[in-house]
Scaffold this motif. Structure first.
Motif, PDB file in Angstrom:
ATOM      1  N   VAL A  96      -9.335  18.504 -18.238  1.00  0.00           N
ATOM      2  CA  VAL A  96      -9.257  17.067 -17.963  1.00  0.00           C
ATOM      3  C   VAL A  96     -10.438  16.349 -18.623  1.00  0.00           C
ATOM      4  O   VAL A  96     -11.591  16.724 -18.404  1.00  0.00           O
ATOM      5  CB  VAL A  96      -9.271  16.791 -16.437  1.00  0.00           C
ATOM      6  CG1 VAL A  96      -9.096  15.304 -16.161  1.00  0.00           C
ATOM      7  CG2 VAL A  96      -8.180  17.605 -15.744  1.00  0.00           C
ATOM      8  N   CYS A 100      -9.894  10.433 -17.675  1.00  0.00           N
ATOM      9  CA  CYS A 100      -8.906  10.786 -16.665  1.00  0.00           C
ATOM     10  C   CYS A 100      -9.593  11.285 -15.389  1.00  0.00           C
ATOM     11  O   CYS A 100      -9.209  10.917 -14.274  1.00  0.00           O
ATOM     12  CB  CYS A 100      -7.964  11.849 -17.212  1.00  0.00           C
ATOM     13  SG  CYS A 100      -6.633  12.300 -16.073  1.00  0.00           S
ATOM     14  N   GLU A 149       0.160   6.137 -20.786  1.00  0.00           N
ATOM     15  CA  GLU A 149      -0.440   7.401 -21.226  1.00  0.00           C
ATOM     16  C   GLU A 149      -1.366   7.969 -20.149  1.00  0.00           C
ATOM     17  O   GLU A 149      -1.351   9.172 -19.865  1.00  0.00           O
ATOM     18  CB  GLU A 149      -1.218   7.196 -22.528  1.00  0.00           C
ATOM     19  CG  GLU A 149      -0.367   6.928 -23.769  1.00  0.00           C
ATOM     20  CD  GLU A 149       0.221   5.509 -23.771  1.00  0.00           C
ATOM     21  OE1 GLU A 149       1.234   5.300 -24.479  1.00  0.00           O
ATOM     22  OE2 GLU A 149      -0.330   4.625 -23.073  1.00  0.00           O
ATOM     23  N   MET A 150      -2.172   7.083 -19.537  1.00  0.00           N
ATOM     24  CA  MET A 150      -3.082   7.538 -18.488  1.00  0.00           C
ATOM     25  C   MET A 150      -2.309   8.034 -17.266  1.00  0.00           C
ATOM     26  O   MET A 150      -2.712   8.992 -16.613  1.00  0.00           O
ATOM     27  CB  MET A 150      -4.035   6.407 -18.082  1.00  0.00           C
ATOM     28  CG  MET A 150      -4.986   6.773 -16.936  1.00  0.00           C
ATOM     29  SD  MET A 150      -6.003   8.238 -17.262  1.00  0.00           S
ATOM     30  CE  MET A 150      -7.160   7.570 -18.473  1.00  0.00           C
ATOM     31  N   GLU A 153      -1.356  11.449 -17.973  1.00  0.00           N
ATOM     32  CA  GLU A 153      -2.548  12.301 -17.918  1.00  0.00           C
ATOM     33  C   GLU A 153      -2.922  12.598 -16.468  1.00  0.00           C
ATOM     34  O   GLU A 153      -3.328  13.717 -16.135  1.00  0.00           O
ATOM     35  CB  GLU A 153      -3.723  11.628 -18.642  1.00  0.00           C
ATOM     36  CG  GLU A 153      -3.613  11.664 -20.155  1.00  0.00           C
ATOM     37  CD  GLU A 153      -4.830  11.053 -20.836  1.00  0.00           C
ATOM     38  OE1 GLU A 153      -5.945  11.188 -20.275  1.00  0.00           O
ATOM     39  OE2 GLU A 153      -4.680  10.452 -21.908  1.00  0.00           O
ATOM     40  N   THR A 156      -0.593  15.228 -15.129  1.00  0.00           N
ATOM     41  CA  THR A 156      -0.976  16.550 -15.640  1.00  0.00           C
ATOM     42  C   THR A 156      -2.233  17.060 -14.947  1.00  0.00           C
ATOM     43  O   THR A 156      -2.320  18.240 -14.570  1.00  0.00           O
ATOM     44  CB  THR A 156      -1.198  16.484 -17.162  1.00  0.00           C
ATOM     45  OG1 THR A 156      -0.019  15.988 -17.792  1.00  0.00           O
ATOM     46  CG2 THR A 156      -1.524  17.856 -17.731  1.00  0.00           C
TER      47      THR A 156
END
Length: 214
Positions: A96, A100, A149-150, A153, A156
């Motif tokens: 990470v 993030c 996108e964040m 992230e 994930t």
């Protein structure tokens, strides 16, 4: 004989009273913790409080540290297991990055103050706002707060770190971003290669909830 019986009766009664008194003393002694036991219990609680309030550092893959209490950080299964297995006060979050991880830490700190209610199934509403009715959590993943996108992230990172509430929140938000979108729009959102007709047909069968409005 009569005189002896009369003399013995009060003696026997006195013995019984003495025995009862001794039993009461013994019961009180056995059911009340000793000063040593009380001190031990208090020391355990004190140690637990100190352990939860100690500050640990989470290190991103690009080397940035974020300080957080152990209590808040241990919502993450990865962090909890690492702290329990060693005396470390620093945990490397290898997959990470700092941008993030900063958002993850923000989530963990707030969750320690206000727990997010569980997102059960079936869902309790037909919109994101209806289902997630806690304002802070709404705003945490709002389009104005983070990019798409964040959001992915965070999903994930939550999966990697074992943070179920964050994973559930990100999944819920993404679900409503995808619901009702065309195949091309979904492919763009998920950054997927173009599907063949067969792949799209299979996707529509397996994930009807996404394509239900089409």
């Amino acid at each position: 004989h009569s005189t002896m019986d009369e003399d013995q009766t009060p003696y026997t009664t006195q013995q019984q009273q003495t025995a009862k008194h001794d039993e009461s003393e013994s019961f009180i002694h056995n059911t009340n913790p000793s000063a040593t036991e009380t001190t031990t219990i208090n020391n355990k609680h004190s140690t637990m409080d100190e352990d939860e309030n100690r500050v640990v550092k989470l290190m991103s893959k690009d080397g940035k540290d974020f300080e957080i209490t152990a209590k808040a950080a241990q919502l993450s299964v990865l962090v909890k297991d690492t702290l329990e297995e060693s005396e470390k006060t620093e945990v490397e979050i290898m997959r990470v990055d700092s941008k993030c991880l900063e958002k993850v830490v923000e989530f963990l700190k707030h969750y320690a103050e206000e727990e997010m209610r569980e997102i059960g199934t079936p869902l309790r509403g037909s919109t994101f706002i209806e289902i997630m009715d806690q304002k802070w959590y709404q705003e945490f993943v709002s389009d104005d707060s983070i990019s798409r996108e964040m959001l992915f992230e965070l999903l994930t990172a939550a999966n990697y770190m074992g943070i179920k509430p964050l994973l559930d929140l990100a999944c819920l938000k993404i679900t409503f971003q995808l619901t009702g979108k065309s195949a091309d729009e979904i492919r763009g959102i998920l950054n997927l290669p173009e599907m063949t007709e067969e792949e799209e047909r299979r996707a529509r069968e397996e994930h009807k909830w996404i394509f239900e409005d089409n």
